[in-house]
Design an enzyme around this catalytic site. Structure first.
Site, mmCIF file in Angstrom:
data_model
loop_
_atom_site.group_PDB
_atom_site.id
_atom_site.type_symbol
_atom_site.label_atom_id
_atom_site.label_comp_id
_atom_site.label_asym_id
_atom_site.label_seq_id
_atom_site.Cartn_x
_atom_site.Cartn_y
_atom_site.Cartn_z
ATOM 1 N N MET A 190 0.827 -1.201 0.000
ATOM 2 C CA MET A 190 0.000 0.000 0.000
ATOM 3 C C MET A 190 0.867 1.259 0.000
ATOM 4 S SD MET A 190 -3.178 0.826 -0.215
ATOM 5 C CE MET A 190 -4.181 -0.529 0.382
ATOM 6 N N ASP A 209 10.513 3.134 6.152
ATOM 7 C CA ASP A 209 10.197 1.836 6.717
ATOM 8 C C ASP A 209 11.200 1.546 7.823
ATOM 9 O OD1 ASP A 209 8.201 -0.512 5.475
ATOM 10 O OD2 ASP A 209 9.713 -1.244 6.880
ATOM 11 N N VAL A 266 1.079 1.792 7.839
ATOM 12 C CA VAL A 266 1.705 0.662 8.528
ATOM 13 C C VAL A 266 0.639 -0.377 8.872
ATOM 14 C CG1 VAL A 266 3.541 2.125 9.425
ATOM 15 C CG2 VAL A 266 1.503 1.747 10.827
ATOM 16 N N GLU A 268 -2.209 -2.777 10.333
ATOM 17 C CA GLU A 268 -3.529 -2.427 10.886
ATOM 18 C C GLU A 268 -3.607 -2.799 12.363
ATOM 19 O OE1 GLU A 268 -6.999 -1.474 8.836
ATOM 20 O OE2 GLU A 268 -5.226 -0.238 8.676
ATOM 21 N N LYS A 273 0.147 1.925 14.999
ATOM 22 C CA LYS A 273 -0.145 3.217 14.377
ATOM 23 C C LYS A 273 0.084 4.363 15.364
ATOM 24 C CE LYS A 273 -3.416 1.563 10.834
ATOM 25 N NZ LYS A 273 -2.797 2.107 9.632
ATOM 26 N N SER A 295 -8.525 0.698 6.550
ATOM 27 C CA SER A 295 -9.798 0.284 5.949
ATOM 28 C C SER A 295 -10.825 -0.110 7.005
ATOM 29 C CB SER A 295 -9.566 -0.887 4.993
ATOM 30 O OG SER A 295 -8.955 -1.967 5.676
ATOM 31 N N HIS A 316 -8.399 6.362 2.945
ATOM 32 C CA HIS A 316 -8.478 4.935 2.634
ATOM 33 C C HIS A 316 -8.249 4.732 1.139
ATOM 34 C CE1 HIS A 316 -11.270 1.187 2.128
ATOM 35 N NE2 HIS A 316 -10.000 0.847 2.099
ATOM 36 N N ASN A 366 -16.211 -0.349 2.657
ATOM 37 C CA ASN A 366 -16.142 -1.690 3.247
ATOM 38 C C ASN A 366 -17.448 -2.080 3.929
ATOM 39 O OD1 ASN A 366 -13.605 -2.351 2.382
ATOM 40 N ND2 ASN A 366 -12.566 -1.685 4.229
#
Length: 587
Positions: A190, A209, A266, A268, A273, A295, A316, A366
């Protein structure tokens, strides 16, 4: 240059279809007419779509010379002895062209896009008669399509409303928030995709990262896309280097200094987070906007880790980022107007379509697509043929069936969502039947396409071979199968009712965003114009009546929402009541 009308539910009128087929032949013209293919001037000239390409400053002079040239301009179909390229329908070769074209069109459209069928009819019948009569045949077919509610809905959603949203129809009235430098946290699939679309749009990118090799791998994702573009002669070596030079892959958070937007992508997990949020806010400017790409996790909850929740927002992205056209922007309880404007301006810069929604479990997209998958799985458990479930979905305009979608998104992910939702909802959780099937497949090691085993069987290269026969062994097909329409209504209403509830709850503030978001986000039957347009085509009184029937047979998940019931009683349509983006609560 081209004739893209088919993309918004109509086909080229005013002689466009008739002329192009007579100029190029049905076979050569088909990509331009049936697919809306667009070409650059050079390719359009070589294809025969246009007559000449000249420098801009010579355009008027050349046009006048061309009009006044001798002999006078006579189009091929007006010449004596003209024969249609590829053969007319009454010629054996031409007839076979139309037989193949008819099969191809029906195969691609599944019969739910009236414009494609009408176009083919106009071409076929027009080729049997003189040019002037052919224009009348085309006009009649064009008007017939234009008056079809499907075409009106597609034009409204995919042309008028989509363009309005891209131009900032719901943007707060604050100063320009063009992004100059974006920091992206997390270089997985992503994050790497967001880095590519940002750099490709001319934005400076810092891709971070935890490990340098992971950051470098994230940058190489952009290189792979650009190399593919070079192989197709759509990207130059200079363009590739220019884009890659805009991406700095690093582990050093200090490189985020000067970023006016951060996009966190990063894992979920609320704790993970929160950690990167605190680490990032220590180095970025106080006026920078922090966006989390999630999401499922509530934005208001994630914003608790921020010292400036008014500048914290959800963005999102849909996967794969470089191909998906929609971006869902989610406002937390304390998100301010500047953050919303920043997110909208960023999405416009990367040339995607935004929708803005309020914070709630699963947001909008979603929230609506999950019931599609669960309803399909539930039917399989009931004994409905998986083949019927999958094909019913495709025949009503969904791009893929619910079982294939579950394989694509991965069965273990869907199983984990089921566990988390059940834990959060407790006794109110109503999808135990679906969860049972997911947990069984997960236990069998069938995790979907990524493991080459799921509802479908796959070969060693990941190609789908057909539905796995183990499903029928575990959940035998019932002797009495439901009608095609019954299955289609269950699949569509499962999604549409969630869209209505999202509007009712204030999660969705604008039905235009609901329709455009549904088509671009998860491919909701584009011929319908989206969930609210589909309800308007059905008529709210019939929709409410049908919901009552489904609820009586299958349960409360199909219960008619209060808003739909009220509108049905008043004979209202959604675009009649909310068409200008009126807030649902105010209305």
């Amino acid at each position: 240059i081209g004739l893209p009308e088919i993309m918004v539910g109509i086909f080229p009128g005013a002689g466009g279809t008739t002329r192009l087929v007579r100029k190029m032949g049905a076979m050569t013209a088909s990509p331009f007419l049936l697919e809306g293919k667009l070409s650059d001037p050079k390719k359009a000239l070589s294809a025969g779509l246009i007559d000449e390409v000249v420098p801009a400053d010579e355009l008027m002079a050349k046009a006048k010379d061309w009009v006044l040239s001798e002999p006078r301009i006579v189009k091929p179909w007006d010449e004596k002895g003209y024969k249609m390229p590829g053969g007319a329908p009454y010629h054996p070769a031409g007839f076979m062209t139309f037989v193949g074209a008819s099969a191809m069109v029906h195969g691609k459209t599944k019969g739910v896009y009236p414009a494609a069928k009408a176009l083919l009819q106009a071409v076929y019948e027009g080729a049997l008669v003189p040019f002037d009569t052919a224009l009348k045949v085309e006009a009649r077919n064009f008007v017939n399509v234009l008056m079809n509610p499907s075409s009106a809905a597609m034009i409204r959603s995919l042309f008028i409303n989509k363009e309005a949203l891209e131009k900032g129809a719901n943007r707060p009235d604050v100063a320009d928030q063009t992004v100059k430098k974006v920091g992206i946290l997390g270089a997985g699939m992503m994050g790497a995709g967001i880095a590519y679309v940002s750099a490709n749009a001319g934005i400076e990118v810092v891709l971070i990262d935890a490990r340098q090799d992971a950051a470098d791998k994230g940058k190489s994702y952009s290189e792979g896309i650009l190399d593919k573009g070079i192989s197709r002669k759509k990207v130059t070596e200079e363009k590739k280097q220019e884009v890659l030079d805009r991406i700095t892959a690093t582990t050093d958070y200090a490189a985020l200094e000067g970023c006016d937007l951060i996009v966190e992508a990063v894992f979920e997990d609320v704790g993970v987070k929160a950690g990167v949020t605190e680490k990032t806010e220590a180095v970025i400017p106080s006026d920078a906007i922090f966006a989390t790409n999630t999401s499922t996790l509530p934005i208001t909850e994630l914003a608790k880790a921020s010292k400036r929740p008014d500048r914290f927002i959800g963005i999102h992205f849909f996967s794969p980022v470089d191909k998906m056209l929609l971006v869902e922007i989610i406002k937390g309880e304390k998100t301010g107007d500047v953050a919303v404007a920043k997110a909208l301006d960023f999405v416009r810069q990367i040339r995607k379509t935004p929708i803005v929604v309020n914070d709630a479990r699963f947001f909008y997209a979603n929230r609506c697509i999950l019931p599609y998958g669960t309803e399909g799985i539930r039917m399989v458990r009931e004994g409905v043929s998986p083949v019927l479930v999958e094909n019913a979905a495709k025949l009503v305009g969904m791009p893929i069936g619910p079982l294939q979608l579950t394989d694509v998104t991965s069965i273990d992910l869907n199983a984990s969502i089921a566990r988390a939702t059940k834990a959060a909802m407790g006794d109110a959780y109503a999808d135990d039947d679906t969860a049972e099937v997911l947990f069984w497949l997960e236990g069998e090691g069938r995790l979907g396409r990524k493991s080459n085993a799921g509802f479908y069987a796959y070969d060693d290269k990941g190609k789908r071979l057909g539905l796995w026969d183990g499903i029928a062994a575990k959940y035998p097909e019932a002797d009495d199968q439901p009608s095609l329409t019954e299955v289609q209504h269950r699949l569509l209403f499962a999604q549409v009712l969630e869209a209505v509830r999202a509007l009712e709850d204030g999660v969705l503030e604008d039905i235009r965003e609901g329709d455009v978001g549904a088509i671009l986000g998860w491919g909701f039957a584009p011929w319908s114009g989206g969930p609210f347009s589909w309800l308007d085509i059905l008529g709210t009184p019939y929709a409410a009546e049908r919901c009552d029937e489904l609820a009586k047979t299958y349960g409360d998940r199909f219960a008619t929402p209060a808003l739909l019931r009220e509108m049905a009683d008043k004979g209202q349509s959604f675009y009649g009541r909310f068409g200008e983006g009126v807030d649902s609560k105010a209305a």
